[in-house]
Design an enzyme around this catalytic site. Structure first.
Site, PDB file in Angstrom:
ATOM      1  CG  ASP A  71      -1.839   1.102   1.311  1.00 13.04           C
ATOM      2  OD1 ASP A  71      -2.347   1.462   0.251  1.00 13.04           O
ATOM      3  OD2 ASP A  71      -2.062   1.636   2.397  1.00 13.04           O
ATOM      4  CB  THR A  97      -2.060   5.337  -1.781  1.00  9.98           C
ATOM      5  OG1 THR A  97      -1.982   3.930  -1.894  1.00  9.98           O
ATOM      6  CG2 THR A  97      -3.210   5.683  -0.893  1.00  9.98           C
ATOM      7  CB  THR A  98       0.873   3.201  -5.672  1.00 16.95           C
ATOM      8  OG1 THR A  98       0.634   2.418  -4.523  1.00 16.95           O
ATOM      9  CG2 THR A  98       2.306   3.038  -6.077  1.00 16.95           C
ATOM     10  CG  ASP A 106      -6.301   0.181   0.239  1.00 18.30           C
ATOM     11  OD1 ASP A 106      -6.416   0.888   1.248  1.00 18.30           O
ATOM     12  OD2 ASP A 106      -5.273   0.114  -0.432  1.00 18.30           O
TER      13      ASP A 106
END
Length: 527
Positions: free
Chosen positions: A61, A94-95, A387
């Site tokens: 994550d 998020t990445t 997530d």
């Protein structure tokens, strides 16, 4: 030298190009760090803290990785922040956010080298982002009207989210779990009502979703093991005052008999308190603090189930889920809201006994019990599931869906490219750069899968220049595939958040032309 003395000793400043280089390099380094976790074939990172106990986290994550880094570079901190915000806001992507911002800066660096002013680049990026967003809006699909289709959309989104995580092996199973849990919420994005309990042992396949609420506690001795139509009083109060505590209590007495008197008085007080609690007409009492043997005995005699030392999260959730309130005084029973549920019983998971509340007041509550081989595995599974739950709960509210697998990026890139051709002046360079940055996301997905990214991306670009196309990167077969047939979907909200946050972050870093680092305060010697 007069100018030099403006700042204190040891404070450093970097001006102009050097400052800009420092921020670009820092931001790109961060982007390269999380780049390899992108996509279904992305790898995990092990984070080891040097503190006590050397905690080890294994994670995929982006936000978790970046949160744990201690970064010196100021521009890199901006990227860490946007990934945190993305995590709080929509939970996934998020990445992507960090990678996109990093790529935008990489392109901007080339442009500044070519003597284009940062403000011009920013103006171009602004236009490009607006254009890309409109392209997404036109292509988004919305199946809110058709519940069956909508549910399959949710399943697809959950599977896409989970496929880059550790749960990828059993993604259908976990996607089903996540969708069921979110469907129970009936449209609220309050994930408090979904409780996740981690129990080591078994395999990931043994995880299950349980309607109702599970408290990680054992039932006291000599008390009913099962209660139907429970009325629950949730409290945070001290139930351990029936014995005189020798520590810290100073009592001057003239004989031992007096101590016994004091004890008896304390006991009476305790008994009164217990009587008051029983007077609420309850048959289950959950307390945040200790319950000593004497009051426990009294509760058992009254046929009341008493649970002590429930953890704080558990208590708050339990109150929320059963519709009760946390009480700390018991003088007026009519003002206290009791919680209700149909059945309380003890269940076994693995080795441990837990207390299961079923048929709770708040219909949307449920508990997901995760099983797994080790604690690291469980932590990562929980993060992945969280997530998925976040994305789904956002999608239930804003039901627009896009295809995944680099398809949205290619659609945006194509539109942005066309905008660049129509725009006169230097801004067109910046707009073109934006479209290259967007294409870098599918490139990286392909790279992580060990495919020939240059070949694939040019094929994709050709595909996308036809009228309507659903093609994206199919990592499994290693070619260009039809995303709709493969069922790879993403939430519109996530993509939009990624696009806007990344552009804003890149813009912020681009505006920098000077970095001033303060000198550390010196410790004076006290000798």
């Amino acid at each position: 030298m007069a100018v030099e003395r403006l700042l204190k000793d040891e404070a450093t400043e970097e001006k102009g190009d050097r400052a800009r280089m420092a921020s670009f390099i820092g931001a790109m380094a961060i982007a390269d760090l999380v780049k390899t976790t992108l996509g279904p074939k992305g790898m995990d990172k092990i984070l080891q803290s040097t503190g006590r106990g050397h905690n080890v986290t294994v994670t995929n994550d982006g936000a978790t990785i970046l949160k744990s880094l201690h970064i010196d570079n100021p521009a890199a901190k901006v990227l860490v922040d946007i990934s945190k915000v993305q995590d709080d806001e929509v939970g996934d992507g998020t990445t992507s956010v960090v990678v996109l911002a990093g790529e935008l800066l990489r392109e901007a660096e080339k442009l500044t080298m070519a003597k284009i002013h940062p403000m011009t680049i920013i103006a171009g990026y602004r236009m490009a982002a607006e254009c890309a967003r409109n392209a997404l809006l036109q292509k988004a699909m919305d199946n809110k009207q058709d519940p069956e289709k909508f549910k399959s959309d949710l399943m697809k989104i959950a599977m896409t989210t989970l496929s880059s995580k550790i749960l990828a092996q059993d993604k259908e199973y976990f996607a089903q779990l996540a969708v069921d849990a979110v469907m129970r919420l009936k449209g609220s994005t309050n994930l408090e009502a979904i409780q996740i309990i981690k129990k080591a042992g078994g395999s990931l396949k043994d995880s299950f979703l349980d309607e109702g609420f599970i408290l990680d506690k054992k039932i006291g001795i000599g008390q009913p093991k099962r209660i139907e139509n429970a009325k629950i009083l949730v409290a945070n109060t001290a139930m351990d005052t029936d014995k005189v505590k020798i520590y810290g209590a100073r009592v001057r007495v003239d004989s031992m008999a007096r101590v016994a008197q004091i004890e008896r008085a304390e006991k009476e007080k305790m008994k009164e308190k217990v009587q008051k609690i029983i007077g609420h007409g309850i048959n289950c009492f959950v307390n945040r603090q200790l319950i000593y043997n004497y009051p426990e005995e009294l509760f058992a005699d009254a046929g009341i189930l008493a649970i002590e030392h429930a953890d704080f999260d558990g208590i708050e959730r339990l109150a929320l889920v059963t519709g009760g309130e946390i009480a700390s005084t018991f003088d007026n029973p009519e003002s206290v809201k009791l919680g209700h549920c149909k059945l309380i019983e003890e269940i076994m998971i693995g080795e441990d006994k837990l207390i299961h509340f079923s048929g709770v007041e708040m219909g949307q509550a449920c508990t997901i019990v995760l099983r797994g081989a080790s604690s690291h595995m469980l932590d990562e599974a929980e993060r992945s599931l969280h997530d998925a739950l976040c994305v789904l709960s956002q999608t239930v509210n804003d039901s627009r869906v896009l295809l995944g697998g680099g398809w949205p990026e290619m659609v945006m890139a194509k539109e942005v490219d066309e905008l660049a051709r129509r725009t006169p002046g230097k801004r067109s360079h910046a707009i073109e750069a934006f479209s290259r940055a967007l294409q870098s996301i599918p490139t990286i997905i392909a790279d992580n899968a060990g495919l020939d990214s240059a070949e694939l991306i040019s094929q994709l670009r050709a595909e996308h220049h036809k009228e309507t196309t659903n093609s994206g990167i199919d990592v499994i077969s290693g070619g260009v595939g039809d995303m709709e047939k493969l069922g790879i979907s993403e939430s519109f909200k996530v993509k939009q958040a990624v696009l806007l946050s990344a552009t804003e972050a890149a813009e912020m870093i681009l505006r920098v032309d000077e970095i001033i680092t303060c000198a550390p305060r010196k410790r004076e010697d006290r000798m």
